[in-house]
Design an enzyme around this catalytic site. Structure first.
Site, PDB file in Angstrom:
ATOM      1  N   GLU A 764       2.581   6.370  -5.240  1.00  0.00           N
ATOM      2  CA  GLU A 764       2.818   4.951  -4.422  1.00  0.00           C
ATOM      3  C   GLU A 764       3.672   5.233  -3.169  1.00  0.00           C
ATOM      4  O   GLU A 764       4.684   5.935  -3.277  1.00  0.00           O
ATOM      5  CB  GLU A 764       3.539   3.996  -5.087  1.00  0.00           C
ATOM      6  CG  GLU A 764       3.346   2.621  -4.823  1.00  0.00           C
ATOM      7  CD  GLU A 764       4.385   2.152  -3.995  1.00  0.00           C
ATOM      8  OE1 GLU A 764       4.144   2.336  -2.659  1.00  0.00           O
ATOM      9  OE2 GLU A 764       5.450   2.014  -4.384  1.00  0.00           O
ATOM     10  N   CYS A 798       9.113  -1.112  -0.756  1.00  0.00           N
ATOM     11  CA  CYS A 798       8.069  -0.751  -0.213  1.00  0.00           C
ATOM     12  C   CYS A 798       6.985  -1.961  -0.102  1.00  0.00           C
ATOM     13  O   CYS A 798       6.096  -1.986   0.828  1.00  0.00           O
ATOM     14  CB  CYS A 798       7.381   0.226  -1.259  1.00  0.00           C
ATOM     15  SG  CYS A 798       7.103  -0.417  -3.054  1.00  0.00           S
TER      16      CYS A 798
END
Length: 1004
Positions: A764, A798
């Protein structure tokens, strides 16, 4: 059953008289039946059609944001034109148009908007002072007192809080000046020989300070109390009474605490023209009232208590369900009514200490109060009845006729900020359980005035089945004083442990290292959190060898046994929650409110993945006593042939975790690898490696076998690369930057000498996330959502919002409010409860972000930047406007508190800009236009889309998290297919025929 109240006989008699009086004149419901006016018809239709009720109220909520009749017509069609909405014939006729700008559409829009405006003014006493004074004078003519509540009191900026206070100061002065010309009305202007204030205003403490927060009681009190004092001083000079309202449950305890302390001060201790509200639908409200009685006895001078039932039942219930908290409100209306009557009795039986103001449109509720007042001969000064403006008018007149003092609660202000209030009133009027509705429908009198019944202990959790199959961990409710105390204690205790050494854990024991890395507090960069040993390449090899040796036994360990270790770890985490919050706060610069959900997420990962692994291992259609259950078989058999589909672990997993969610993400990746049977090495980010050591402590205590889990902190460029490339490593789970993630992906793809498998990479790698704000958005929600999403944890998520894509019609207003909101947040050390934004993680990140800000200034306009502390790694929250879609700050992931606001002229352009980056992680939209929401759902290219809420804070199982494009490779964390990445699927087919015969299941 409840014992008969000594006041019941008189209550029944008074209630019958009042109901008779309310039914003497032509009722509102009869008007609905006659279908006289469209605004009356709208309410009548919603009573008959629940889905129409929802759609119509949603449209009404949107209406103030719509700029012209064309927009109104377009939204009418989208909300009410759906085939699933059954429309009355008259409404169908109004909506019989195809083109929103056609003459029929313009007429329809004008007709509907005028009807809604008319409807609003049934419940709102005026938009300006002239209209308000007209209302007040009419009420006084009818011998009714009033209290004025300013609409739109929910503030998100300090400038709005100051404006709120000033508006009240001006309003009090204007009303006091007018009051001098009013003729005296004995029924409301005096009682028992004492003159009463002709003017009363109602205020909310939360509107005096935009950062009002139960987690920061001292800071909230310091900022609110002085404004309260100023208001009370002006009120005294003007002869105005002040009443303090209640809002949401989380603010209740702190509101009472602040008011009790201020009203005990010598300057205000003898004031009797002050009041406070208590909400009868709260489970702890009776105890609160008992506490208020004791406080009033000590104070020596009474204040008024307005007893209401409560206006936020749905919100409070939803909030409790979403956070897995105890439901603060009673679940049944009958239970609320029981509690309300108990509180009425307690209040009025202590009338010498507290003045009672009974606020209800329920005839029985008012009758109970009147009965007690008569039985106890309560002085007129000490008791009054209250109703909301536009509701219970006939009841109010009946009470006046009987000689009671009646006060009308009058909301005042513009329709736009008042729309939320209007929706609450419409919901109340049209609800099946509403006394007003039932009385207007002329239900039998005996039924309406019977003593209430209900279960005071039942909660929505008892009757609402959750689709989530594991017990999600509730976040800490910092409105609870004892939980705040535990948090403060944990911070103090953790600070006593700073500076310790933490060692790697390899092959079942802690090992010494030659090198250590200092972990410091980014809020105070001179403060050492701990020294963490860094493994060498040789130690990395030892760890991999230990994992390889432990793998065969761990692979064969039953799934339930592995799952139970995770469940034990979750229990330990819950026990150590406040301590873990403190470590996260101090080592990575998160506030407690940001740290606490991270611990909840880690707990949820443990429990959810434990359940998921058992599901995968047990397979489908397998009997509990079947041995294949242990081996993870799924059966797909045909006559003469068996087919078994099952999973096995991959082997050795290396987990490389980030510093921004040092506990949750590290735990999630690690336990996913472990529960699926892989031996796992955890390498945390250097800046959060003390927290990594805490994860290791927990997993070791939970019972991870020797060699199965190992804690291997070390330099990424040396030890990290070595482990990624090692031929015995089967899987790498990584969360971090795009640059490092792509490098890992490339290195893992190279087959090393002796390697007999292809490595699996789960990565990720961040995002460039956008929130679209269209011209129908609720700007209160949009500003708050973008603020939290962009500047929460200094933008170091994020999922953080780094682009706000705003339609030009609302752009300037949005930016102005957002800038004021950011001005209002306190930047500083995160162990200070008043701080809302802390530092960035280290000096390198600080320098990189500041460089981006300098580049942004070359192309765009700085809308906001401020001074920040210099004792840590602080960066100013920064807002840029005039940003083009191709500018660097609109394309590159900055990972800091920098927001680019991009103006667009259409929704098509908004989607094009939103999708115009290399990333596809999270995104959001604030809109009340159904078609825009539908298009965003289909066309917004993100892994997680959030509609009319912030875009951070995904919750395990509810919102599985992960993106695509350059945001990562792999399935969604916390989702039903995440564990499959850690497993190899296998299939076994066996021919079970022997010499032409085969066992046939179920046949003897």
């Amino acid at each position: 059953m409840q014992a008969q109240s000594p006041y019941e006989t008189k209550t029944q008699a008074i209630a019958k008289e009042l109901i008779s009086a309310t039914r003497e004149k032509r009722s509102f419901f009869s008007k609905l039946q006659d279908q006289m006016r469209l605004d009356d018809k709208l309410l009548g239709w919603t009573m008959e059609n629940p889905f129409l009720r929802v759609q119509l109220f949603r449209f009404i909520d949107t209406l103030p944001a719509l700029k012209d009749n064309g927009e109104i017509a377009r939204h009418l069609q989208q909300y009410l034109g759906d085939d699933t909405v059954e429309l009355p014939a008259a409404l169908k006729k109004i909506l019989n148009f195809t083109e929103p700008n056609s003459p029929p559409a313009q007429i329809a829009a004008a007709t509907i908007s005028k009807s809604v405006e008319t409807l609003a003014f049934k419940y709102i006493s005026g938009e300006n002072t002239k209209q308000l004074l007209k209302t007040v004078e009419r009420l006084r003519k009818d011998k009714m007192a009033f209290t004025i509540d300013l609409l739109g009191e929910a503030v998100i900026t300090e400038s709005e809080a100051q404006q709120y206070q000033q508006t009240y100061l001006d309003l009090m002065a204007d009303l006091a000046a007018e009051a001098k010309r009013w003729s005296k009305v004995n029924a409301i202007d005096e009682a028992d020989g004492e003159a009463l204030a002709k003017v009363q205003v109602s205020v909310k403490l939360t509107a005096f300070y935009s950062q009002f927060d139960p987690l920061d009681p001292a800071g909230s009190k310091a900022n609110v109390a002085e404004r309260v004092r100023l208001l009370l001083r002006h009120a005294k000079d003007l002869g105005v009474a002040v009443h303090f309202d209640m809002e949401h449950y989380e603010y209740k305890t702190l509101t009472l605490q602040i008011l009790k302390e201020v009203l005990m001060e010598e300057e205000f201790r003898d004031r009797r023209d002050i009041g406070v509200t208590m909400q009868g639908y709260l489970r702890d409200s009776y105890a609160d009232l008992e506490g208020l009685v004791a406080w009033a006895k000590e104070r020596g001078t009474p204040i008024t208590v307005r007893l209401v039932k409560g206006a936020y039942w749905d919100q409070e219930t939803i909030n409790a369900l979403q956070n897995h908290w105890e439901q603060p409100v009673f679940n049944e209306k009958g239970a609320t009514d029981i509690n309300y009557e108990r509180m009425t009795r307690l209040l009025l039986e202590n009338h010498q200490y507290l003045y009672g103001a009974i606020a209800s449109h329920n005839v029985r509720s008012q009758a109970v109060a009147c009965a007690i007042a008569k039985e106890l001969n309560i002085p007129r000064r000490n008791f009054e009845c209250q109703v909301l403006y536009g509701m219970g008018d006939q009841l109010a007149k009946a009470l006046v006729k009987e000689g009671y003092r009646v006060r009308v609660y009058c909301p005042y202000g513009k329709i736009l900020p008042g729309m939320a209030y209007l929706i609450r009133r419409l919901l109340e009027n049209t609800a099946n359980s509403s006394f007003l509705r039932q009385n207007l429908e002329e239900r039998p009198v005996e039924e309406l005035i019977a003593p209430p019944t209900g279960d005071l202990n039942q909660t929505i959790h008892d009757i609402a089945a959750s689709p989530i199959h594991f017990d999600a961990a509730p976040n800490t409710d910092y409105a609870e004083p004892d939980l705040r105390s535990k948090a403060e204690f944990a911070l103090d205790e953790v600070k006593k442990q700073l500076g310790k050494r933490y060692l790697p854990f390899i092959n079942g024991e802690y090992v010494q290292t030659e090198n250590f890395v200092d972990s410091v507090n980014p809020s105070r960069s001179a403060e050492l959190i701990g020294k963490v040993g860094q493994i060498s390449q040789e130690q990395a090899q030892e760890a991999i060898a230990a994992a390889k040796a432990a793998f065969p036994a761990w692979k064969k360990t039953p799934a339930t046994e592995r799952a139970n270790i995770l469940r034990k770890a979750a229990e330990i985490m819950e026990t150590r929650r406040h301590e873990l919050n403190a470590w996260i706060c101090l080592e990575t610069g998160k506030t407690l409110r940001e740290a606490d959900p991270e611990v909840s997420e880690a707990i949820d990962f443990c429990r959810y993945y434990a359940d998921e692994m058992e599901r995968l291992a047990h397979g489908f259609d397998v009997k509990p006593d079947d041995l294949s259950q242990v081996r993870g078989f799924k059966k797909y058999d045909v006559c003469g042939e068996t087919n078994r589909y099952h999973y096995q672990p991959r082997g050795i997993a290396v987990v490389i975790s980030p510093w921004n969610f040092p506990f949750a993400i590290a735990t999630g990746m690690t336990v996913a690898a472990l529960v699926t049977g892989n031996c796992t090495l955890l390498k945390p980010a250097a800046t959060s490696s003390v927290i990594g050591a805490k994860i290791a402590e927990i997993l070791i205590e939970a019972g991870m076998p020797k060699g199965v889990f190992q804690f291997v902190p070390g330099r990424g460029s040396t030890v990290g690369n070595y482990m990624v490339k090692h031929p015995d490593v089967h899987l790498i789970a990584f969360t971090g930057s795009r640059e490092v993630g792509c490098d890992i992906y490339a290195n893992a793809a190279i087959v090393q000498p002796g390697q007999k498998h292809l490595k699996r990479v789960i990565a990720e790698m961040g995002g460039k996330n956008a929130i679209i704000v269209d011209d129908s958005a609720d700007l209160d929600q949009a500003v708050a959502g973008v603020l939290h999403s962009a500047f929460g944890y200094s933008g170091q998520k994020c999922s953080a919002c780094s682009r706000a894509i705003v339609m030009d019609a609302v752009h300037d207003t949005f930016v102005e409010r957002l800038v004021e909101a950011v001005k209002s947040i306190n930047v500083g050390e995160t162990d200070n409860p008043s701080v809302k934004m802390g530092p960035v993680i280290d000096g390198s990140a600080q320098a990189k972000i500041k460089d981006y800000i300098l580049k942004g200034k070359e192309q765009s306009t700085v809308a906001f930047e401020t001074e920040v502390p210099d004792n840590g790694f602080y960066v100013s929250p920064t807002i840029f406007t005039g940003v083009k879609a191709d500018h660097g700050i609109a394309q590159e992931e900055i990972f800091g508190p920098v927001l680019a606001v991009i103006k667009v002229s259409s929704f098509d352009e908004a989607l094009e800009v939103a999708n115009g980056t290399d990333y596809a992680l999270t995104g959001g939209i604030y809109s009340r236009t159904p078609l825009s929401i539908e298009r965003a759902t289909e066309e917004f290219e993100v892994g997680n889309l959030y509609i009319n809420r912030g875009i951070t804070g995904a919750i395990v199982s509810r919102q599985p998290f992960g993106g695509f494009k350059m945001s990562g490779v792999g399935s969604k964390a916390g989702g039903p297919d995440y564990l499959l990445q850690f497993l190899e699927p296998r299939h076994v087919t066996e021919n079970v025929q022997r010499q032409g015969f085969a066992p046939i299941e179920g046949v003897d």
